[in-house]
Design a protein around this motif. Structure first.
Motif, mmCIF file in Angstrom:
data_model
loop_
_atom_site.group_PDB
_atom_site.id
_atom_site.type_symbol
_atom_site.label_atom_id
_atom_site.label_comp_id
_atom_site.label_asym_id
_atom_site.label_seq_id
_atom_site.Cartn_x
_atom_site.Cartn_y
_atom_site.Cartn_z
ATOM 1 N N VAL A 199 -4.524 6.113 35.901
ATOM 2 C CA VAL A 199 -5.171 7.364 35.517
ATOM 3 C C VAL A 199 -4.951 7.606 34.029
ATOM 4 C CG1 VAL A 199 -4.830 8.326 37.824
ATOM 5 C CG2 VAL A 199 -3.129 8.766 36.044
ATOM 6 N N GLY A 200 -5.754 8.510 33.466
ATOM 7 C CA GLY A 200 -5.642 8.840 32.050
ATOM 8 C C GLY A 200 -6.987 9.294 31.523
ATOM 9 N N VAL A 201 -6.988 9.926 30.353
ATOM 10 C CA VAL A 201 -8.240 10.420 29.789
ATOM 11 C C VAL A 201 -9.046 9.259 29.227
ATOM 12 C CG1 VAL A 201 -7.222 12.654 29.245
ATOM 13 C CG2 VAL A 201 -7.260 10.853 27.505
ATOM 14 N N LEU A 293 -11.138 17.507 38.323
ATOM 15 C CA LEU A 293 -10.351 16.288 38.181
ATOM 16 C C LEU A 293 -9.301 16.183 39.282
ATOM 17 C CD1 LEU A 293 -9.447 13.788 36.522
ATOM 18 C CD2 LEU A 293 -7.988 15.320 35.202
ATOM 19 N N MET A 294 -8.659 17.296 39.559
ATOM 20 C CA MET A 294 -7.629 17.308 40.587
ATOM 21 C C MET A 294 -8.222 16.943 41.952
ATOM 22 S SD MET A 294 -5.000 20.427 41.526
ATOM 23 C CE MET A 294 -4.532 20.535 39.811
ATOM 24 N N ASP A 295 -9.357 17.551 42.281
ATOM 25 C CA ASP A 295 -10.001 17.259 43.564
ATOM 26 C C ASP A 295 -10.420 15.795 43.654
ATOM 27 O OD1 ASP A 295 -9.683 19.894 44.205
ATOM 28 O OD2 ASP A 295 -11.739 20.480 43.668
ATOM 29 N N GLU A 296 -10.983 15.283 42.558
ATOM 30 C CA GLU A 296 -11.491 13.913 42.558
ATOM 31 C C GLU A 296 -10.375 12.889 42.722
ATOM 32 O OE1 GLU A 296 -13.164 11.327 39.022
ATOM 33 O OE2 GLU A 296 -14.636 12.812 39.658
ATOM 34 N N LEU A 315 0.137 6.371 34.411
ATOM 35 C CA LEU A 315 -0.556 7.267 33.492
ATOM 36 C C LEU A 315 -0.626 6.581 32.125
ATOM 37 C CD1 LEU A 315 -1.740 9.950 32.493
ATOM 38 C CD2 LEU A 315 0.614 10.779 32.211
ATOM 39 N N VAL A 316 -1.856 6.376 31.630
ATOM 40 C CA VAL A 316 -2.063 5.736 30.331
ATOM 41 C C VAL A 316 -2.217 6.808 29.269
ATOM 42 C CG1 VAL A 316 -3.525 4.179 28.992
ATOM 43 C CG2 VAL A 316 -3.178 3.760 31.435
ATOM 44 N N LEU A 317 -1.365 6.740 28.238
ATOM 45 C CA LEU A 317 -1.398 7.712 27.138
ATOM 46 C C LEU A 317 -1.554 6.987 25.809
ATOM 47 C CD1 LEU A 317 1.525 10.145 28.098
ATOM 48 C CD2 LEU A 317 -0.940 10.568 28.335
ATOM 49 N N GLU A 334 0.440 17.074 37.363
ATOM 50 C CA GLU A 334 0.133 18.084 38.365
ATOM 51 C C GLU A 334 -0.920 17.589 39.361
ATOM 52 O OE1 GLU A 334 -1.148 21.432 36.142
ATOM 53 O OE2 GLU A 334 0.780 21.765 35.148
ATOM 54 N N VAL A 335 -1.769 16.671 38.911
ATOM 55 C CA VAL A 335 -2.848 16.171 39.758
ATOM 56 C C VAL A 335 -2.351 15.115 40.736
ATOM 57 C CG1 VAL A 335 -5.048 14.923 39.728
ATOM 58 C CG2 VAL A 335 -4.584 16.692 38.025
ATOM 59 N N VAL A 336 -1.622 14.144 40.236
ATOM 60 C CA VAL A 336 -1.134 13.041 41.082
ATOM 61 C C VAL A 336 0.352 12.822 40.808
ATOM 62 C CG1 VAL A 336 -3.320 11.801 41.342
ATOM 63 C CG2 VAL A 336 -1.926 11.419 39.303
ATOM 64 N N ASP A 337 0.980 12.141 41.703
ATOM 65 C CA ASP A 337 2.410 11.841 41.575
ATOM 66 C C ASP A 337 2.579 10.616 40.678
ATOM 67 O OD1 ASP A 337 5.119 11.745 41.880
ATOM 68 O OD2 ASP A 337 5.064 10.798 43.861
#
Length: 392
Positions: A199-201, A293-296, A315-317, A334-337
């Motif tokens: 995940v990540g932007v 985003l959270m739902d998806e 998480l990619v930053l 907050e969205v995923v663990d």
């Protein structure tokens, strides 16, 4: 009368003779063949003005120059299997990346050592040390902790240059926390594949990171399937497909706009059916609507776990974004663990202190770092090597 008759007879005979002679002459001319043209049956010789005298003659049996030579039928080339790239081994990659990290991040360590090696460590010096750490994106709380420990140890243990380096290394290492488990959980249980959710932007290097991780796993002789679940960006799907082709990894994809959860489900199903070692799923990274985003992402994870548990959430930053990266980290946590962090672009203008800040913010380790655009510029994070690179 007889004389006249004889004369007429003679004239008639002479006339017949003349007619016969003329007739024979005409027939003879018709039967006489015309002379042959001035050619030769063996060679054709070009005029002296066009060819030198010693030039070889062209045989009549040779094809005329005006005729095109016969063209052989083209044979369609046999399709050869594409040559797959063999990724660089982990050991050599780590050595090279440590060298590059030392070149880009050594200024922080050198600046701190220069301050700590002063003959007198007054309040101005400690303020300068604190400013240096804050500028490096370490964060306020970790900076205060580090300065307090450095002040105590330097006061007790002395302030020579050698001592200062030793003390600084030990305290920075404690700050980075080498006790964290930085292993990638890429193996599943009960014969099911390990599932890595990335995940990540958009723009942080997420899709590229998925491709690079697949190279690392292929280099370790693991079978991999990629899931192109960022279906809102056609470029992301094509980019992932290119990475898959380079190392011989299958990419499960769907039409643009397909439900991301369905693509993720099919990728994991493919991994289960084929007995694949690891399935890596790329996801969308839109932050315009946090609730959406959270739902998806929540739906993607729930659907995946109908086939196999998610063993790793990375998480990619982008390390160059500083505090913006920290805001992104909070949203995704907050969205995923989130179980691990990948810091990309840790060369150039990136501040090394982001490693400490993001670990403190999320309570999870930095597991991978990237220091360039090359296919093998991604390596496991090593706390000791990182601190040594900071110190130069």
């Amino acid at each position: 009368m007889e004389a006249v008759s004889a004369l007429i007879l003679i004239v008639a005979l002479v006339g017949l003779g003349l007619v016969a002679a003329v007739t024979g002459l005409i027939v003879g001319r018709r039967r006489t063949p015309k002379p042959l043209p001035n050619t030769h049956t063996d060679v054709i010789v070009r005029p002296p003005s066009e060819a030198p005298e010693d030039e070889a003659a062209v045989e009549l049996s040779s094809p005329p120059a005006t005729l095109e030579p016969e063209v052989e039928a083209e044979v369609a080339p046999v399709d050869e299997a594409p040559v797959l790239e063999r990724p660089e081994g982990t050991a050599s990659r780590l050595v090279r990346l440590r060298q590059r990290l030392a070149g880009s991040q050594g200024s922080l360590g050198r600046g701190l050592l220069a301050l700590l090696s002063r003959d007198r460590l007054d309040e101005d010096t400690w303020e300068s040390i604190e400013d240096t750490l804050l500028t490096a994106d370490i964060g306020v709380a970790p900076t205060q902790e580090l300065v307090d420990r450095l002040r105590t140890r330097m006061r007790v243990e002395g302030g020579t240059g050698a001592d200062a380096r030793t003390v600084l290394r030990e305290e920075l290492l404690t700050l980075v926390d080498p006790s964290m488990d930085r292993r990638l959980q890429v193996s599943g249980e009960d014969g099911r594949p390990g599932v890595v959710l990335v995940v990540g932007v958009n723009g942080a290097g997420k899709t590229t990171t998925v491709g690079k991780i697949s190279r690392i796993l292929v280099a370790e002789d693991r079978s991999v399937v990629l899931g192109a679940a960022d279906t809102f960006r056609a470029a992301a799907v094509e980019q992932l497909a290119t990475w898959g082709e380079r190392v011989g990894v299958e990419v499960v994809r769907g039409p643009e706009g397909t439900d991301p959860a369905s693509v993720a489900f099919e990728a994991v199903k493919e991994g289960v059916d084929r007995g694949i070692d690891t399935v890596i799923v790329d996801t969308a990274g839109r932050l315009q609507n946090k609730a959406g985003l959270m739902d998806e992402l929540g739906k993607v994870k729930r659907v995946i776990e109908k086939q196999a548990p998610v063993t790793e959430v990375l998480l990619v930053l982008d390390a160059t974004t500083g505090q913006n990266g920290m805001i992104q980290a909070r949203v995704f946590s907050e969205v995923v663990d989130v179980t691990g962090i990948v810091l990309t672009k840790l060369d150039g203008s990136a501040k090394g202190g982001i490693v400490v800040a993001v670990q403190r913010e999320l309570g999870v380790p930095v597991k991978l770092v990237g220091l360039g655009e090359g296919a093998d510029d991604l390596a496991p994070f090593d706390a000791g090597a990182f601190v040594d690179a900071l110190l130069g």
